[in-house]
Every structure is written in structure tokens, then in C-alpha cells.
Scaffold this motif. Sequence first.
Motif, PDB file in Angstrom:
ATOM      1  N   ASP A  50       1.029  -1.646   0.000  1.00 14.14           N
ATOM      2  CA  ASP A  50       0.446  -0.017  -0.370  1.00 14.14           C
ATOM      3  C   ASP A  50       0.794   1.412  -0.370  1.00 14.14           C
ATOM      4  OD1 ASP A  50       0.077   1.454   3.092  1.00 14.14           O
ATOM      5  OD2 ASP A  50      -0.182  -0.973   3.086  1.00 14.14           O
ATOM      6  N   ALA A  51      -0.016   2.448   0.286  1.00 11.61           N
ATOM      7  CA  ALA A  51       0.909   4.100  -0.273  1.00 11.61           C
ATOM      8  C   ALA A  51       1.640   4.205   0.656  1.00 11.61           C
ATOM      9  CB  ALA A  51       0.207   4.251  -1.154  1.00 11.61           C
ATOM     10  N   GLY A  52       1.276   4.022   1.863  1.00  7.39           N
ATOM     11  CA  GLY A  52       2.209   3.937   3.018  1.00  7.39           C
ATOM     12  C   GLY A  52       3.428   3.517   3.235  1.00  7.39           C
ATOM     13  N   THR A  53       3.605   2.312   3.754  1.00  6.74           N
ATOM     14  CA  THR A  53       3.865   0.920   3.004  1.00  6.74           C
ATOM     15  C   THR A  53       4.737   1.200   2.581  1.00  6.74           C
ATOM     16  OG1 THR A  53       2.150  -0.431   4.282  1.00  6.74           O
ATOM     17  CG2 THR A  53       5.356  -0.940   3.898  1.00  6.74           C
ATOM     18  N   ALA A  54       4.892   1.846   1.026  1.00  3.40           N
ATOM     19  CA  ALA A  54       5.907   1.724  -0.402  1.00  3.40           C
ATOM     20  C   ALA A  54       6.514   3.840   0.667  1.00  3.40           C
ATOM     21  CB  ALA A  54       5.218   1.975  -1.532  1.00  3.40           C
ATOM     22  N   GLY A  55       5.407   4.208   0.645  1.00  2.00           N
ATOM     23  CA  GLY A  55       6.446   5.325   1.007  1.00  2.00           C
ATOM     24  C   GLY A  55       7.404   5.329   1.994  1.00  2.00           C
ATOM     25  N   HIS A  56       6.902   4.907   3.645  1.00  2.00           N
ATOM     26  CA  HIS A  56       7.707   4.860   3.984  1.00  2.00           C
ATOM     27  C   HIS A  56       8.825   3.565   4.303  1.00  2.00           C
ATOM     28  CE1 HIS A  56       9.321   3.208   8.383  1.00  2.00           C
ATOM     29  NE2 HIS A  56       8.759   4.626   8.784  1.00  2.00           N
ATOM     30  N   ARG A  57       9.248   2.474   3.612  1.00  2.11           N
ATOM     31  CA  ARG A  57      10.594   1.701   2.858  1.00  2.11           C
ATOM     32  C   ARG A  57      10.556   2.766   2.165  1.00  2.11           C
ATOM     33  NH1 ARG A  57      10.107  -3.216   0.699  1.00  2.11           N
ATOM     34  NH2 ARG A  57       8.379  -4.104   2.345  1.00  2.11           N
ATOM     35  N   VAL A  58      11.030   3.598   1.168  1.00  2.00           N
ATOM     36  CA  VAL A  58      11.627   4.211   0.726  1.00  2.00           C
ATOM     37  C   VAL A  58      12.105   6.229   1.490  1.00  2.00           C
ATOM     38  CG1 VAL A  58      10.864   3.451  -1.884  1.00  2.00           C
ATOM     39  CG2 VAL A  58       9.738   5.881  -0.692  1.00  2.00           C
ATOM     40  N   GLY A  59      11.794   5.689   2.411  1.00  2.00           N
ATOM     41  CA  GLY A  59      12.090   7.214   3.154  1.00  2.00           C
ATOM     42  C   GLY A  59      11.363   7.779   3.321  1.00  2.00           C
ATOM     43  N   TYR A  60      10.170   8.152   3.068  1.00  2.00           N
ATOM     44  CA  TYR A  60       9.551   9.041   3.575  1.00  2.00           C
ATOM     45  C   TYR A  60       8.454   8.568   5.043  1.00  2.00           C
ATOM     46  CZ  TYR A  60       9.227  11.384  -0.964  1.00  2.00           C
ATOM     47  OH  TYR A  60       9.505  11.697  -1.689  1.00  2.00           O
ATOM     48  N   GLN A  61       8.960   9.881   6.199  1.00  2.00           N
ATOM     49  CA  GLN A  61       8.282   9.659   7.154  1.00  2.00           C
ATOM     50  C   GLN A  61       6.626  10.501   7.303  1.00  2.00           C
ATOM     51  OE1 GLN A  61      10.468   7.873   9.563  1.00  2.00           O
ATOM     52  NE2 GLN A  61      11.759   8.106   7.807  1.00  2.00           N
ATOM     53  N   SER A  62       6.442  11.210   6.283  1.00  2.00           N
ATOM     54  CA  SER A  62       4.838  12.426   6.144  1.00  2.00           C
ATOM     55  C   SER A  62       4.949  11.063   4.830  1.00  2.00           C
ATOM     56  CB  SER A  62       5.616  13.672   6.555  1.00  2.00           C
ATOM     57  OG  SER A  62       4.282  13.680   5.993  1.00  2.00           O
ATOM     58  N   PRO A  63       3.221  10.677   5.299  1.00  2.00           N
ATOM     59  CA  PRO A  63       2.023  10.132   3.755  1.00  2.00           C
ATOM     60  C   PRO A  63       1.831  10.660   3.273  1.00  2.00           C
ATOM     61  CG  PRO A  63       1.858   8.757   6.631  1.00  2.00           C
ATOM     62  CD  PRO A  63       3.023   9.887   6.648  1.00  2.00           C
ATOM     63  N   SER A  64       1.654  12.295   4.051  1.00  2.00           N
ATOM     64  CA  SER A  64       1.152  12.787   2.956  1.00  2.00           C
ATOM     65  C   SER A  64       2.597  14.450   1.483  1.00  2.00           C
ATOM     66  CB  SER A  64       0.415  14.753   4.441  1.00  2.00           C
ATOM     67  OG  SER A  64       0.946  15.195   4.992  1.00  2.00           O
ATOM     68  N   GLN A  65       3.360  14.058   2.453  1.00  2.00           N
ATOM     69  CA  GLN A  65       4.186  14.414   2.113  1.00  2.00           C
ATOM     70  C   GLN A  65       4.858  13.426   0.725  1.00  2.00           C
ATOM     71  OE1 GLN A  65       8.205  15.096   3.765  1.00  2.00           O
ATOM     72  NE2 GLN A  65       9.416  16.026   1.495  1.00  2.00           N
ATOM     73  N   PHE A  66       4.831  12.364   1.183  1.00  2.00           N
ATOM     74  CA  PHE A  66       4.858  11.096   0.237  1.00  2.00           C
ATOM     75  C   PHE A  66       3.446  11.752  -1.186  1.00  2.00           C
ATOM     76  CE2 PHE A  66       3.299   6.704  -1.888  1.00  2.00           C
ATOM     77  CZ  PHE A  66       4.672   6.369  -2.371  1.00  2.00           C
ATOM     78  N   SER A  67       2.500  11.697  -0.545  1.00  2.00           N
ATOM     79  CA  SER A  67       1.169  11.563  -2.049  1.00  2.00           C
ATOM     80  C   SER A  67       1.523  12.809  -2.660  1.00  2.00           C
ATOM     81  CB  SER A  67       0.069  11.128  -0.927  1.00  2.00           C
ATOM     82  OG  SER A  67      -1.072  11.208  -1.631  1.00  2.00           O
ATOM     83  N   ARG A  68       1.709  13.878  -1.994  1.00  2.00           N
ATOM     84  CA  ARG A  68       2.823  14.977  -3.079  1.00  2.00           C
ATOM     85  C   ARG A  68       3.135  14.782  -3.437  1.00  2.00           C
ATOM     86  NH1 ARG A  68       1.575  17.863   1.273  1.00  2.00           N
ATOM     87  NH2 ARG A  68       4.514  18.283   1.830  1.00  2.00           N
ATOM     88  N   GLU A  69       4.830  14.564  -3.585  1.00  2.00           N
ATOM     89  CA  GLU A  69       4.993  14.294  -4.011  1.00  2.00           C
ATOM     90  C   GLU A  69       5.496  13.444  -5.382  1.00  2.00           C
ATOM     91  OE1 GLU A  69       9.123  14.091  -1.862  1.00  2.00           O
ATOM     92  OE2 GLU A  69       8.817  16.563  -1.297  1.00  2.00           O
ATOM     93  N   TYR A  70       4.895  12.251  -4.919  1.00  2.00           N
ATOM     94  CA  TYR A  70       4.177  10.981  -6.016  1.00  2.00           C
ATOM     95  C   TYR A  70       3.424  12.287  -7.176  1.00  2.00           C
ATOM     96  CZ  TYR A  70       2.603   6.628  -7.743  1.00  2.00           C
ATOM     97  OH  TYR A  70       3.197   5.264  -8.295  1.00  2.00           O
ATOM     98  N   SER A  71       2.153  12.694  -6.655  1.00  2.00           N
ATOM     99  CA  SER A  71       0.753  13.146  -7.186  1.00  2.00           C
ATOM    100  C   SER A  71       1.787  13.923  -8.431  1.00  2.00           C
ATOM    101  CB  SER A  71       0.155  13.841  -6.556  1.00  2.00           C
ATOM    102  OG  SER A  71      -0.569  12.873  -6.025  1.00  2.00           O
ATOM    103  N   ARG A  72       2.817  14.562  -7.422  1.00  2.00           N
ATOM    104  CA  ARG A  72       3.386  15.823  -8.916  1.00  2.00           C
ATOM    105  C   ARG A  72       4.494  15.392  -9.839  1.00  2.00           C
ATOM    106  NH1 ARG A  72       6.219  18.675  -4.977  1.00  2.00           N
ATOM    107  NH2 ARG A  72       5.059  19.866  -4.449  1.00  2.00           N
ATOM    108  N   LEU A  73       4.722  14.374  -8.966  1.00  2.00           N
ATOM    109  CA  LEU A  73       5.627  13.301 -10.866  1.00  2.00           C
ATOM    110  C   LEU A  73       5.609  12.968 -11.693  1.00  2.00           C
ATOM    111  CD1 LEU A  73       9.019  13.067 -12.283  1.00  2.00           C
ATOM    112  CD2 LEU A  73       8.211  10.546 -10.281  1.00  2.00           C
TER     113      LEU A  73
END
Length: 302
Positions: free
Chosen positions: A260-283
Motif C-alpha cells: 500500500d502507499a503508506g508502506t511503500a512510502g515509508h520503505r523508501v524513506g518518507y516519514q510523512s504519508p502526506s508528503q509522499f502522496s504530494r510528491e508522488y502526485s507531482r511526478l
Amino acid sequence: MTLPFSPYQEIVDIVMRFAPGDGEFSTAIGNLHVSRRSKPSDPFHSSYRPCFAFVLQGAKSLQLGTELISYGTGDYLLTSLDLPVAWRVTEASPEVPHLCLGLAIDSEKLLELLSRIDIPRPAADTDGQRGMVVNVAPPELMDAAVRLLRLLDRPGDIPAMAPLIEQEILYRVLTGPHGARLINIATSDSHSNRIARAVAWLKENFARPLRIEDLAERVNMSVSSFHHHFKSVTAMTPVQYQKQLRLHEARRLMLVERLDAGTAGHRVGYQSPSQFSREYSRLYGASPARDIDGVREMMAAE
């Protein structure tokens, strides 16, 4: 140099046989792959490794940082270090598909060849040039590419002949107009080589917090020089480079390992799910869930 045959037609005929449908295909020659696309594509995010890629039909574009690079029939793309990009096929049809051959550049073979040939050291102003460039393939390079592809129909000749022709292609690239980019990457005391070492470290440690001062010190550069040359070579800052590596890996984890998105984001170094989602959407242009659903639908349709 005048070739006694029609090289494009011969190359196209061979590649069409060894790329029977859309996609990328490995060959019996380990470093060589061929690809085929029968229609223009949406952007596809991936990392390009050091390689020589020769377009035989159609056209393609890729985005490196904020830079757009376009190349078509008769052009070759030279990539001298690992770079995250977004590419898409811009010209292709079922009748005239986009065709390309790619030859991975082996760093050990590059160094071994450089030790045996007398190539003048590149001018100082070539150090730190962009790690990706397009050039028109000269007849000598096209001739070597044809002879390499012919080996696919004579697999018994591959062990003896493929290394020689691969070396010839590498020699033609090194002595071509942009060979200095490869030479600088391989030269231990150059800025380009130091940036390549930093890139290698980032690839292995992208999930770790990044301190620019530490990475600059690791490759024996001042912070200001490191920033300048890193962006010059990669078209992005170290933080932007790390971010693309993280997001590419997170996407792979969600697609392939079904995290899931939260686990994947944490696995690659993101501590904030909202920051991960925001940067993912931008790319990628969509939230993680919408993007992954769209990719899966597209894969199912194919």
C-alpha cells in the motif's frame, strides 16, 4: 565511408524479427536489447543506465530534470551514468513502428579499452557536461551495429565475434563528438567521475536521510562545487535526484510487491504519508492509488 548495402533496411528487418511485438526484448548477446513500439506512448518513468541507444525508426523524447531531449531515426543517445528520466515514444505506427537497439556500456570494458588506446585527455571545459546527449550515428558506427545484429542469426559466432564488435562500437563512441563525456566519467580525478561516484552512493542509499555536506565530502568536493557539477551532469539537484529514485522505487513496490502507499512510502524513506502522496502526485500526475490502478488497467488491456 560508403556502405555496400542499405544499412537501415537490413537493421530494421533483423530487429523486426527479434522484437516480434511491442516491448523490449533481450537477445543472445548479453549487453544488447531491441525494442519495438507500434504507437505513440504516454510518459514512462525509469532509470537509464550507461548505454548506447540507436533509433532505427520513429522518434522518442525523454525528460531529464527540466530538460527535454528528442531523437529520431539515425540518432543515437549516449548515456554516461545512471539517470532517472521520463520517456515516451512520439512517432510510431503499426506500419512503421518505433525501433531501437540498446547496448549497455560495461565500465570494466570501457576502462580496459581506454588503457590500450591513445585518446587525448578531454579539454577541461568538457568536464562536468551533461550525462546524456544525442548525436547522429556516422556510417562507421552504423556499420558496426549492422554486423553486431547479424550475429543474432549466427549464434555460434557470438562468443568470438560479439565482444570484438561491441569494443568497436565503444571505440567509435569514444572517438566521436561526445566521447569526452564517457572519458571524463571514467577518469578518476575528474569532476564527472566524482559525480558518478555520488550517484552510485545515492542509488544504494536513497532511503537514508541526505546531508549534502557529507556526500560532497565523500567524493572530495566542496559543497558549492558539488552542487554546481551535480546539476550540470544530471540536470537536477542531489535532493531532486534522490526524490526521483525514491518515488520510482515506491511505484515499483506498489506495482510488483503490491504494497500500500503508506508502506511503500515509508520503505523508501518518507516519514510523512502526506508528503509522499504530494510528491508522488507531482511526478506521476495522480495520487498513488489512482496512478497504480491506471497502470494496472493499462497492463490488463495490453
